[in-house]
Design a protein around this motif. Structure first.
Motif, mmCIF file in Angstrom:
data_model
loop_
_atom_site.group_PDB
_atom_site.id
_atom_site.type_symbol
_atom_site.label_atom_id
_atom_site.label_comp_id
_atom_site.label_asym_id
_atom_site.label_seq_id
_atom_site.Cartn_x
_atom_site.Cartn_y
_atom_site.Cartn_z
ATOM 1 N N VAL A 167 0.841 -1.200 0.000
ATOM 2 C CA VAL A 167 0.000 0.000 0.000
ATOM 3 C C VAL A 167 0.881 1.256 0.000
ATOM 4 O O VAL A 167 0.640 2.214 -0.743
ATOM 5 C CB VAL A 167 -0.939 -0.011 1.236
ATOM 6 C CG1 VAL A 167 -1.724 1.290 1.320
ATOM 7 C CG2 VAL A 167 -1.879 -1.202 1.157
ATOM 8 N N LEU A 168 1.950 1.218 0.801
ATOM 9 C CA LEU A 168 2.847 2.393 0.900
ATOM 10 C C LEU A 168 3.526 2.705 -0.431
ATOM 11 O O LEU A 168 3.754 3.864 -0.780
ATOM 12 C CB LEU A 168 3.934 2.124 1.951
ATOM 13 C CG LEU A 168 3.564 2.374 3.402
ATOM 14 C CD1 LEU A 168 4.712 1.951 4.301
ATOM 15 C CD2 LEU A 168 3.252 3.843 3.633
ATOM 16 N N GLU A 169 3.888 1.661 -1.156
ATOM 17 C CA GLU A 169 4.638 1.855 -2.401
ATOM 18 C C GLU A 169 3.734 2.022 -3.620
ATOM 19 O O GLU A 169 4.201 1.953 -4.754
ATOM 20 C CB GLU A 169 5.585 0.666 -2.633
ATOM 21 C CG GLU A 169 6.704 0.565 -1.619
ATOM 22 C CD GLU A 169 7.543 1.825 -1.549
ATOM 23 O OE1 GLU A 169 7.818 2.427 -2.609
ATOM 24 O OE2 GLU A 169 7.893 2.237 -0.428
ATOM 25 N N TRP A 170 2.471 2.243 -3.378
ATOM 26 C CA TRP A 170 1.512 2.340 -4.471
ATOM 27 C C TRP A 170 1.831 3.523 -5.402
ATOM 28 O O TRP A 170 2.108 4.620 -4.944
ATOM 29 C CB TRP A 170 0.113 2.512 -3.880
ATOM 30 C CG TRP A 170 -0.923 2.620 -4.938
ATOM 31 C CD1 TRP A 170 -1.685 3.702 -5.206
ATOM 32 C CD2 TRP A 170 -1.272 1.631 -5.883
ATOM 33 N NE1 TRP A 170 -2.492 3.447 -6.270
ATOM 34 C CE2 TRP A 170 -2.268 2.172 -6.711
ATOM 35 C CE3 TRP A 170 -0.832 0.326 -6.126
ATOM 36 C CZ2 TRP A 170 -2.829 1.474 -7.758
ATOM 37 C CZ3 TRP A 170 -1.398 -0.369 -7.172
ATOM 38 C CH2 TRP A 170 -2.391 0.206 -7.967
ATOM 39 N N ARG A 171 1.838 3.279 -6.700
ATOM 40 C CA ARG A 171 2.082 4.351 -7.678
ATOM 41 C C ARG A 171 1.006 4.289 -8.754
ATOM 42 O O ARG A 171 0.693 3.213 -9.244
ATOM 43 C CB ARG A 171 3.471 4.196 -8.309
ATOM 44 C CG ARG A 171 4.589 4.596 -7.360
ATOM 45 C CD ARG A 171 5.929 4.626 -8.043
ATOM 46 N NE ARG A 171 6.374 3.301 -8.408
ATOM 47 C CZ ARG A 171 6.736 2.957 -9.631
ATOM 48 N NH1 ARG A 171 6.656 3.830 -10.617
ATOM 49 N NH2 ARG A 171 7.138 1.721 -9.900
ATOM 50 N N GLU A 172 0.489 5.435 -9.117
ATOM 51 C CA GLU A 172 -0.633 5.505 -10.060
ATOM 52 C C GLU A 172 -0.276 5.003 -11.456
ATOM 53 O O GLU A 172 -1.121 4.489 -12.166
ATOM 54 C CB GLU A 172 -1.143 6.959 -10.161
ATOM 55 C CG GLU A 172 -2.152 7.342 -9.102
ATOM 56 C CD GLU A 172 -3.413 6.486 -9.135
ATOM 57 O OE1 GLU A 172 -3.927 6.215 -10.225
ATOM 58 O OE2 GLU A 172 -3.873 6.065 -8.053
ATOM 59 N N GLU A 173 0.998 5.186 -11.860
ATOM 60 C CA GLU A 173 1.357 4.814 -13.228
ATOM 61 C C GLU A 173 1.669 3.310 -13.352
ATOM 62 O O GLU A 173 1.903 2.815 -14.452
ATOM 63 C CB GLU A 173 2.528 5.649 -13.754
ATOM 64 C CG GLU A 173 3.892 5.310 -13.185
ATOM 65 C CD GLU A 173 4.186 5.983 -11.851
ATOM 66 O OE1 GLU A 173 3.234 6.477 -11.195
ATOM 67 O OE2 GLU A 173 5.358 6.012 -11.458
ATOM 68 N N ALA A 174 1.677 2.629 -12.219
ATOM 69 C CA ALA A 174 2.048 1.211 -12.240
ATOM 70 C C ALA A 174 0.824 0.320 -12.013
ATOM 71 O O ALA A 174 -0.205 0.764 -11.514
ATOM 72 C CB ALA A 174 3.080 0.937 -11.165
#
Lengths: 226, 251
Positions: A167-174
């Motif tokens: 959840v912390l490392e969530w990125r919109e482009e991925a």
């Protein structure tokens, strides 16, 4: 669209890993790839990672074959596959050398968050090993993250930390695709659910739609697969 | 340069134990070689024993290194470590080159040490040795390594296409297949191309003779070049094939 499988079949001799599988993956999605053992989850992830050729059909990642675009794919194998002598420092050197998109600062933050000890891989517990391998993968700036059973066979505390780090490392482009049969624990992070049964896509649904129908992902899992 | 040095570092870490074993072997041979002269005196028999044993050890280590590399390929595959390497965007030739350079460096260091030990004790006994004899062994070892490393990759990847996964048996079969290709190439070179190859010989050696030891070395005629050229030719072929398969690998 980030990745696509078009009518993909994969055979291992006489056995079929997946059959006529078609699906599309989009940026910003957290996808749960669910199914019983032998349902084709690992085969699907390996096809997307470019580690397997489809027997029939076509696999594309960002418009090219996965092998051509492997720099955009971060794949976490279900194998316990690091070198026994490797410490987290050695792993950093390895990743920095071979993966240009590896982010050392994020890696160290992840190591601290996941409480990975500074000792050799052979001296680590199963949960610590899983956390180290996850940190190596999540520290990359890839577009497609494929995680094969990162929660399997590890303790509750490790599972909790792994899910929090996702959840912390969530990125919109991925796009994140996580295969698991620990459905209830991972349920909160899935936006979309793909259920595989005997190599075929048995269900493709948004978690929100399931909830609107009063169903949890676990309920759908049991209903479709039982 | 960074990916290349990383791969060299990885191999050096993986084979630290083997490096230490070779070091121990070299040190032990240094003292054993001295004892041969102490026990038997400085005579042709002692010199011949030292030279023959040293050559045998250097050749044995060369073959053992290739076997270790082959076993390492199989072990890495079984452990699922190829996913780590295959996933990286680095080109295939880099892995091949790093493996060949690492193996070549180990062989060169070991051969250099063996040459030093042998020359040191033979000089004490007043015997010289043609350097070209040693150089030819070293060049053929490197040629063999240059051939076998891409052939191992090739055999490995070809085996990976067989359902049931690569096994040591598949690697052995792959290497036997390479042996067949080598035989065909020898015939082809022998029948068609050998006459066109340029002459390539090392300088004729200066053979020292010691009247006290009364040992006569036959003048070494030079290094036969055709085998080495064939090794390099096949290496290039396998290198290209293995690089292509890497791009479309199934693991």
């Amino acid at each position: 669209m980030l990745a696509r499988l078009s009518n993909v079949t994969k055979r291992y001799g006489r056995t079929e890993g997946v059959h006529d599988l078609s699906l599309e993956l989009y940026p910003g999605q957290a996808v749960g790839l669910l199914g019983l053992n032998g349902s084709g989850k690992t085969t699907t992830l390996k096809l997307l990672a470019g580690m397997l050729f489809p027997t029939q059909g076509r696999v594309e990642v960002l418009g090219k074959s996965p092998r051509e675009n492997r720099g955009q794919i971060a794949y976490l194998s279900d194998a316990d596959n690091l070198y026994a002598w490797m410490t987290p420092g050695d792993a950093e050197r390895f990743m920095r050398g071979l993966y240009p998109d590896f982010n050392p600062r994020r890696y160290r933050e992840l190591l601290a968050f996941l409480e990975v000890p500074q000792q050799s891989y052979r001296a680590m517990s199963r949960g610590q090993r899983a956390r180290l391998r996850l940190a190596m993968v999540l520290a990359r700036d890839a577009r497609l993250f494929l995680l094969d059973e990162p929660l399997s066979g590890i303790d509750v505390i490790s599972r909790d930390r792994i899910l929090k780090s996702l959840v912390l490392e969530w990125r919109e482009e991925a796009c994140l695709v996580l295969s698991t049969h620990e459905v209830s624990e991972a349920e909160g992070i899935f936006e979309r659910v793909l259920l595989l049964r005997e190599g075929r896509l048995a269900m493709d649904a948004l978690a929100e739609d399931l909830r609107a129908k009063g169903q949890s992902v676990k309920d759908a899992f049991i209903e479709v697969l039982s | 340069m960074k990916p290349f040095t990383t791969l060299l570092w990885l191999d050096s870490r993986k084979f630290t134990g083997i490096g230490l074993m070779l070091l121990v072997l070299g040190v032990a041979w240094f003292f054993v070689a001295r004892q041969i002269f102490v026990w038997n005196g400085a005579n042709p028999g002692s010199a011949l024993a030292v030279v023959a044993t040293t050559l045998l050890m250097a050749s044995g280590v060369s073959v053992a290194l290739l076997i270790v590399l082959a076993l390492d390929f199989a072990r890495e595959y079984r452990a699922g470590r190829w996913a780590l390497l295959l996933g990286s965007p680095q080109p295939a030739w880099l892995y091949l080159a790093a493996k060949a350079v690492f193996g070549g460096a180990v062989l060169t260091l070991f051969n250099g040490a063996m040459w030093f030990i042998q020359s040191f004790w033979l000089a004490q006994a007043g015997v010289g040795l043609p350097f070209s004899l040693w150089a030819s062994l070293w060049l053929y070892q490197l040629g063999g390594l240059a051939l076998v490393v891409p052939a191992l990759f090739l055999g490995f990847w070809v085996a990976a296409y067989i359902p049931g996964r690569a096994t040591l048996l598949a690697l052995v079969v792959g290497l036997l297949g390479m042996g067949q290709v080598l035989e065909w190439s020898l015939r082809l070179f022998g029948d068609q191309f050998y006459k066109l190859l340029p002459a390539w010989k090392l300088p004729a050696p200066n053979v020292a003779q010691s009247p006290g030891v009364r040992m006569q070395w036959e003048a070494f005629p030079g290094l036969p070049s055709e085998g080495f050229v064939i090794l390099l030719f096949l290496s290039l072929l396998f290198f290209v094939l293995a690089s292509r398969l890497w791009q479309e690998v199934e693991a």
